[in-house]
Design a protein around this motif. Structure first.
Motif, PDB file in Angstrom:
ATOM      1  N   THR A  20     -37.903   5.204  23.083  1.00  0.00           N
ATOM      2  CA  THR A  20     -38.247   5.208  21.605  1.00  0.00           C
ATOM      3  C   THR A  20     -37.890   4.099  20.921  1.00  0.00           C
ATOM      4  N   VAL A  21     -38.862   3.724  20.064  1.00  0.00           N
ATOM      5  CA  VAL A  21     -39.105   2.606  19.330  1.00  0.00           C
ATOM      6  C   VAL A  21     -38.889   2.681  17.662  1.00  0.00           C
ATOM      7  N   TYR A  22     -38.113   2.037  16.989  1.00  0.00           N
ATOM      8  CA  TYR A  22     -37.837   2.229  15.834  1.00  0.00           C
ATOM      9  C   TYR A  22     -38.047   0.758  14.641  1.00  0.00           C
ATOM     10  N   ASP A  23     -38.430   0.658  13.799  1.00  0.00           N
ATOM     11  CA  ASP A  23     -38.632  -0.110  12.945  1.00  0.00           C
ATOM     12  C   ASP A  23     -37.040  -0.459  12.379  1.00  0.00           C
ATOM     13  N   VAL A  78     -34.558   2.207  22.216  1.00  0.00           N
ATOM     14  CA  VAL A  78     -33.397   2.763  23.049  1.00  0.00           C
ATOM     15  C   VAL A  78     -34.208   3.484  24.463  1.00  0.00           C
ATOM     16  N   VAL A  79     -33.566   3.296  25.480  1.00  0.00           N
ATOM     17  CA  VAL A  79     -33.806   3.812  26.635  1.00  0.00           C
ATOM     18  C   VAL A  79     -32.668   4.935  26.992  1.00  0.00           C
ATOM     19  N   PHE A 124     -29.486   2.921  26.236  1.00  0.00           N
ATOM     20  CA  PHE A 124     -29.336   1.683  26.281  1.00  0.00           C
ATOM     21  C   PHE A 124     -30.248   0.999  25.088  1.00  0.00           C
ATOM     22  N   TRP A 125     -29.446   0.263  24.444  1.00  0.00           N
ATOM     23  CA  TRP A 125     -30.376  -0.244  23.179  1.00  0.00           C
ATOM     24  C   TRP A 125     -30.478  -1.680  23.164  1.00  0.00           C
TER      25      TRP A 125
END
Length: 518
Positions: A458-461, A502-503, A510-511
């Protein structure tokens, strides 16, 4: 004989060695990492040479003798703890020669420069160093047969890296194509070098019994000769010397005394282009074919084209193939021919009359190895049961003729046995970072699993709004990698700035952080 920087030069004349998106280990940390055997030490693999089942890989002289299960590297002061890298490799029996060079950024223009040679007489157990192939100040004349020719003394390493090297076991001579320093040879293991005189651009033949008055010098602006700039060299099984320059291929049947030059004239019976960046010999019954990567760099005008040129009769006739393709290197496995190029790895089973292309490398299950979409194949070599291809995004190996592949990349762990400032203990990292979606195409994210688990990225801004979620399926225990292409859920390229990822795998998370910059 796979010159690292002759490829970089051919791509953009004076390009730096490091390519965008190619992971390599920092030079100062290399020595400590060697003992841990963290795989190959650069993902840009433009040098490959084999002896039996041993595979040597530039630019750091990695060696594997067990099909890539373990890796070694040459412990040489002239290579590690310095900016020097391997530009060319040749292996003949137990003799190994490696030409060294570096990028000189003193004036900010990244000039590729000569740094000398490493050579071994015991199959790589030990290496000795030799200085670059340069003139002494005042070496402004060369005796060529009955002529005494004026010459430019090439006394600085800039513009004279060893782009190609060939050791001649019968005579003990070493030949080096050194760009501005031209074509040179040594008969005393590199202790001294003699410059070979090639025809000027205005002549197709020279012979030592003829009187000449031309000046021996590489082209500089509007003066000098393109044919006095060395780019590739090969001594074939008959002892014939082949020297490639930006003005054609030169052939000498008498050890470099007399020469005939062949260029591109637009006909199907000439070279495709006059810039000869690679020359390799295929072992076959009768006269061995000589394969050349022949490029158009403007020197042949409208007559020049990219492609492959082969002669099967020692230069009496030439055939063209793969017209329009940028080819860098060749390797052979029986009657099969491999050609490494921009568009992938080309394979021919009918003497080069037709080719199949491996543009996407997949493993035995059909899963894509996730090389970058713009990855080029720079080098190729064969062992008894495998073909190896060096790309701009790692080393790949096939044991089934190119149907399936295994990838080898820089293996920097997330939890090193001996953490350091340069290789710290982390849960995850991303590379390249900063990341350019346009230039790098995708960023790799590395992490380690203790057990097999379903994985989601998941990718966040920066404001922690979710912009992309990807289900990666079940991943196996150990080091793993996944990729993000810089796009959001709608397939739109994200804006510049910092992003968090985050994985998630089972109960573990894992961040990490990625900086996107165009």
């Amino acid at each position: 004989m796979r010159p690292l920087s002759r490829i970089a030069l051919a791509l953009c004349l004076l390009a730096p060695l490091s390519r965008a998106g190619a992971q390599s280990l920092p030079a100062k940390s290399l020595q400590s990492l060697l003992e841990s055997k963290y795989g190959i030490l650069s993902n840009s693999v433009t040098n490959l040479a084999t002896r039996g089942d041993s595979v040597w890989v530039g630019p750091f002289l990695n060696l594997t003798t067990d099909r890539g299960a373990t890796w070694q590297v040459t412990d040489a002061d002239s290579l590690f703890g310095s900016p020097n890298r391997v530009f060319s490799i040749d292996i003949e029996g137990d003799r190994i020669w490696a030409g060294l060079g570096f990028v000189d950024n003193t004036s900010g223009d990244g000039v590729q420069s000569a740094a000398g040679f490493l050579f071994s007489e015991d199959g790589g157990e030990s290496f000795r160093y030799r200085s670059p192939q340069l003139d002494s100040p005042g070496d402004t004349t060369i005796v060529y047969g009955v002529s005494t020719l004026r010459a430019l003394d090439v006394i600085v390493p800039q513009q004279s890296p060893p782009f190609d090297i060939d050791f001649e076991p019968d005579s003990g001579r070493v030949w080096v194509a050194g760009w501005a320093s031209g074509l040179r040879r040594s008969s005393d293991n590199g202790a001294s070098w003699q410059r070979s005189v090639l025809p000027p651009d205005t002549a197709d033949f020279i012979h030592p019994d003829t009187l000449y008055e031309f000046r021996v010098e590489p082209q500089r602006g509007t003066t000098g000769w393109l044919n006095h700039m060395g780019f590739s060299v090969l001594v074939d099984e008959t002892g014939t010397v082949w020297a490639g320059t930006p003005a054609g291929v030169n052939r000498s049947p008498d050890g470099g005394r007399s020469w005939r030059r062949f260029g591109a004239d637009g006909s199907s019976g000439s070279l495709t282009g006059s810039w000869v960046i690679s020359i390799e010999e295929q072992q076959k019954p009768g006269r061995n074919p000589i394969w050349m990567a022949t490029w158009n760099a403007g020197e042949a005008g409208e007559a020049g084209r990219f492609g492959v040129t082969v002669t099967r009769d020692g230069g009496e006739t030439f055939e063209q193939s793969l017209i329009g393709e940028r080819i860098y290197d060749f390797a052979f496995q029986g009657d099969r021919i491999y050609a490494a190029g921009d568009a992938g790895l080309f394979i021919s089973d009918d003497d080069g009359f037709s080719w199949m292309t491996v543009g996407y490398f997949r493993d035995a299950s059909g899963t894509d190895l996730r090389l970058r979409p713009d990855a080029r194949v720079f080098s190729v070599a064969t062992t008894s049961d495998a073909v190896w291809a060096g790309t701009s995004d790692g080393l790949v190996r096939s044991t089934d003729g190119g149907n399936s592949w295994r990838a080898f990349r820089v293996n920097v762990p997330v939890n090193p046995d001996e953490p350091s400032e340069r290789v710290p203990r982390v849960e995850t990292y991303a590379y390249p970072n900063p990341f350019s979606p346009a230039g790098d195409r995708f960023v790799r994210i590395r992490y380690e699993l203790e057990a097999a688990d379903p994985v989601e990225l998941t990718v966040y801004d920066f404001e922690m709004h979710r912009i992309r979620a990807v289900d990666e399926g079940v991943q196996l225990p150990g080091l793993n990698e996944l990729t993000w292409d810089g796009l959001d859920e709608d397939g739109v390229r994200v804006a510049n700035g910092p992003y968090f990822y985050v994985v998630e795998a089972g109960d573990s998370s894992f961040w990490g952080k990625i900086l996107v910059i165009e």
